[in-house]
Motif scaffolding. Structure first.
Motif, PDB file in Angstrom:
ATOM      1  N   HIS A  29       0.841  -1.198   0.000  1.00 17.95           N
ATOM      2  CA  HIS A  29       0.000   0.000   0.000  1.00 17.95           C
ATOM      3  C   HIS A  29       0.875   1.245   0.000  1.00 17.95           C
ATOM      4  O   HIS A  29       2.078   1.190   0.307  1.00 17.95           O
ATOM      5  CB  HIS A  29      -0.910   0.005   1.233  1.00 17.95           C
ATOM      6  CG  HIS A  29      -0.154  -0.131   2.526  1.00 17.95           C
ATOM      7  ND1 HIS A  29       0.520   0.916   3.123  1.00 17.95           N
ATOM      8  CD2 HIS A  29       0.063  -1.223   3.319  1.00 17.95           C
ATOM      9  CE1 HIS A  29       1.095   0.488   4.228  1.00 17.95           C
ATOM     10  NE2 HIS A  29       0.849  -0.803   4.367  1.00 17.95           N
ATOM     11  N   ALA A  30       0.274   2.372  -0.324  1.00 19.85           N
ATOM     12  CA  ALA A  30       1.000   3.646  -0.267  1.00 19.85           C
ATOM     13  C   ALA A  30       1.237   4.030   1.190  1.00 19.85           C
ATOM     14  O   ALA A  30       0.520   3.602   2.093  1.00 19.85           O
ATOM     15  CB  ALA A  30       0.187   4.728  -0.971  1.00 19.85           C
ATOM     16  N   GLY A  31       2.261   4.833   1.429  1.00 16.80           N
ATOM     17  CA  GLY A  31       2.498   5.354   2.767  1.00 16.80           C
ATOM     18  C   GLY A  31       3.569   4.603   3.538  1.00 16.80           C
ATOM     19  O   GLY A  31       4.285   3.741   3.006  1.00 16.80           O
ATOM     20  N   THR A  32       3.656   4.905   4.820  1.00 20.13           N
ATOM     21  CA  THR A  32       4.657   4.344   5.723  1.00 20.13           C
ATOM     22  C   THR A  32       3.958   3.596   6.843  1.00 20.13           C
ATOM     23  O   THR A  32       2.905   4.027   7.319  1.00 20.13           O
ATOM     24  CB  THR A  32       5.526   5.467   6.322  1.00 20.13           C
ATOM     25  OG1 THR A  32       6.109   6.228   5.262  1.00 20.13           O
ATOM     26  CG2 THR A  32       6.632   4.899   7.192  1.00 20.13           C
ATOM     27  N   GLU A  33       4.525   2.474   7.254  1.00 16.87           N
ATOM     28  CA  GLU A  33       3.900   1.669   8.307  1.00 16.87           C
ATOM     29  C   GLU A  33       4.896   1.397   9.429  1.00 16.87           C
ATOM     30  O   GLU A  33       6.067   1.101   9.183  1.00 16.87           O
ATOM     31  CB  GLU A  33       3.383   0.348   7.741  1.00 16.87           C
ATOM     32  CG  GLU A  33       2.612  -0.495   8.743  1.00 16.87           C
ATOM     33  CD  GLU A  33       1.898  -1.673   8.102  1.00 16.87           C
ATOM     34  OE1 GLU A  33       1.424  -2.567   8.836  1.00 16.87           O
ATOM     35  OE2 GLU A  33       1.812  -1.699   6.857  1.00 16.87           O
ATOM     36  N   LEU A  49       9.924  -0.037  11.016  1.00 15.74           N
ATOM     37  CA  LEU A  49       9.351   1.048  10.216  1.00 15.74           C
ATOM     38  C   LEU A  49       9.643   0.734   8.756  1.00 15.74           C
ATOM     39  O   LEU A  49      10.798   0.531   8.388  1.00 15.74           O
ATOM     40  CB  LEU A  49       9.974   2.389  10.620  1.00 15.74           C
ATOM     41  CG  LEU A  49       9.424   3.636   9.927  1.00 15.74           C
ATOM     42  CD1 LEU A  49       7.976   3.858  10.307  1.00 15.74           C
ATOM     43  CD2 LEU A  49      10.273   4.861  10.296  1.00 15.74           C
ATOM     44  N   LEU A  50       8.592   0.699   7.933  1.00 14.66           N
ATOM     45  CA  LEU A  50       8.798   0.255   6.559  1.00 14.66           C
ATOM     46  C   LEU A  50       8.009   1.082   5.556  1.00 14.66           C
ATOM     47  O   LEU A  50       7.010   1.722   5.891  1.00 14.66           O
ATOM     48  CB  LEU A  50       8.422  -1.234   6.434  1.00 14.66           C
ATOM     49  CG  LEU A  50       7.006  -1.648   6.849  1.00 14.66           C
ATOM     50  CD1 LEU A  50       6.028  -1.528   5.690  1.00 14.66           C
ATOM     51  CD2 LEU A  50       7.006  -3.083   7.377  1.00 14.66           C
ATOM     52  N   GLY A 101       9.921  -6.823   1.250  1.00 11.74           N
ATOM     53  CA  GLY A 101      10.743  -6.979   0.052  1.00 11.74           C
ATOM     54  C   GLY A 101      11.523  -8.279   0.142  1.00 11.74           C
ATOM     55  O   GLY A 101      10.964  -9.341   0.405  1.00 11.74           O
ATOM     56  N   ASP A 102      12.830  -8.187  -0.029  1.00 17.02           N
ATOM     57  CA  ASP A 102      13.688  -9.375   0.049  1.00 17.02           C
ATOM     58  C   ASP A 102      14.285  -9.571   1.435  1.00 17.02           C
ATOM     59  O   ASP A 102      15.018 -10.535   1.667  1.00 17.02           O
ATOM     60  CB  ASP A 102      14.831  -9.270  -0.970  1.00 17.02           C
ATOM     61  CG  ASP A 102      14.338  -9.271  -2.413  1.00 17.02           C
ATOM     62  OD1 ASP A 102      13.303  -9.913  -2.671  1.00 17.02           O
ATOM     63  OD2 ASP A 102      14.979  -8.627  -3.260  1.00 17.02           O
ATOM     64  N   ALA A 103      13.994  -8.679   2.368  1.00 16.08           N
ATOM     65  CA  ALA A 103      14.588  -8.742   3.707  1.00 16.08           C
ATOM     66  C   ALA A 103      13.645  -9.414   4.703  1.00 16.08           C
ATOM     67  O   ALA A 103      12.426  -9.423   4.524  1.00 16.08           O
ATOM     68  CB  ALA A 103      14.947  -7.344   4.190  1.00 16.08           C
ATOM     69  N   GLU A 104      14.225  -9.996   5.758  1.00 15.97           N
ATOM     70  CA  GLU A 104      13.461 -10.605   6.837  1.00 15.97           C
ATOM     71  C   GLU A 104      13.934 -10.054   8.176  1.00 15.97           C
ATOM     72  O   GLU A 104      15.134  -9.794   8.357  1.00 15.97           O
ATOM     73  CB  GLU A 104      13.618 -12.132   6.832  1.00 15.97           C
ATOM     74  CG  GLU A 104      12.864 -12.840   5.728  1.00 15.97           C
ATOM     75  CD  GLU A 104      12.869 -14.344   5.920  1.00 15.97           C
ATOM     76  OE1 GLU A 104      13.811 -14.856   6.580  1.00 15.97           O
ATOM     77  OE2 GLU A 104      11.938 -15.014   5.435  1.00 15.97           O
ATOM     78  N   TYR A 105      12.997  -9.909   9.107  1.00 10.01           N
ATOM     79  CA  TYR A 105      13.314  -9.371  10.422  1.00 10.01           C
ATOM     80  C   TYR A 105      12.627 -10.225  11.485  1.00 10.01           C
ATOM     81  O   TYR A 105      11.429 -10.499  11.386  1.00 10.01           O
ATOM     82  CB  TYR A 105      12.834  -7.923  10.554  1.00 10.01           C
ATOM     83  CG  TYR A 105      13.351  -7.013   9.454  1.00 10.01           C
ATOM     84  CD1 TYR A 105      14.533  -6.299   9.620  1.00 10.01           C
ATOM     85  CD2 TYR A 105      12.652  -6.875   8.256  1.00 10.01           C
ATOM     86  CE1 TYR A 105      15.017  -5.474   8.611  1.00 10.01           C
ATOM     87  CE2 TYR A 105      13.117  -6.060   7.242  1.00 10.01           C
ATOM     88  CZ  TYR A 105      14.298  -5.360   7.423  1.00 10.01           C
ATOM     89  OH  TYR A 105      14.766  -4.540   6.421  1.00 10.01           O
TER      90      TYR A 105
END
Length: 221
Positions: A159-163, A190-191, A177-181
């Motif tokens: 979605h648009a925006g920041t989460e 924060l993504l 994306g391609d990263a995992e946390y």
């Protein structure tokens, strides 16, 4: 005697500096008025295409004083207000625009948020909306997410925006994306919402986290 508002920042080496935002109750009204005046002065100056230095010279006050006014770090005397209005070529009353506007707040008792039915609901994902303001403040959406069942396939979101995600309970591996946390209680992520994101692995159930999405000004559902 009224106590001044606390507006100081701690600076140290190493860890990020905490910012203190508390104000004394009897200073809240005064601080609110100073903020309204500061915001109006900054908006009017910017609309005129003036720098802080240029506007200060035109108004007849120092650059440092104008900067303090715009940042709500000082109270304006009547004579200063008159100078500001004359220098910015506006009525004095325009400097107070918005001071008497009603400020909305929404209180949501525990367990009483509106339930959102969406992707993942059928596999034990529970989404609870924690409140929403009207008008421009609809851009912010706080949701309490509870995951109680594991599954082989997890929903992805984009979605648009920041989460902002803040873990409250459990452990999960979250992909963006391609990263995992790996997120544990107290962790935050924060993504950019444009990147596909969602849980990849539920390590310890139940899982609860707060998800706050800030949508852009032009966002349309």
């Amino acid at each position: 005697m009224s106590q001044p508002a606390i507006r100081r920042e701690h600076r140290d080496t190493g860890d990020p500096a905490p910012v203190q935002r508390e104000v004394y109750p009897d200073a809240a009204t005064q601080l609110g008025l100073e903020r309204v005046i500061g915001d109006q002065v900054r908006r009017l100056r910017a609309a005129s295409g003036l720098t802080v230095g240029e506007a200060a010279a035109k108004i007849g006050i120092s650059k440092a004083m104008l900067s303090k006014i715009e940042n709500a770090q000082t109270s304006c005397s009547l004579s200063t207000l008159a100078r500001l209005a004359a220098g910015l070529d506006v009525p004095v009353t325009s400097l107070f625009r918005g001071a008497d506007a009603e400020r909305e707040a929404v209180f949501t008792p525990a367990g009483h948020g509106a339930v959102i039915v969406g992707r993942g609901t059928r596999v034990g994902h529970h989404y609870e909306l924690l409140g929403g303001l009207r008008g421009q403040h609809k851009r912010l959406e706080p949701v309490l997410v509870t995951l109680t069942e594991s599954s082989e396939t997890f929903p992805l979101f984009q979605h648009a925006g920041t989460e902002l995600l803040h873990m409250l309970e459990g452990v999960m591996v979250y992909g963006h994306g391609d990263a995992e946390y790996t997120l544990r209680p107290g962790d935050s992520l924060l993504l950019d919402g444009e990147g596909p994101h969602g849980p990849n692995e539920l390590v310890r159930l139940p899982i609860r986290f707060l998800a706050v999405t800030a949508y852009p000004d032009n966002h349309v559902e």
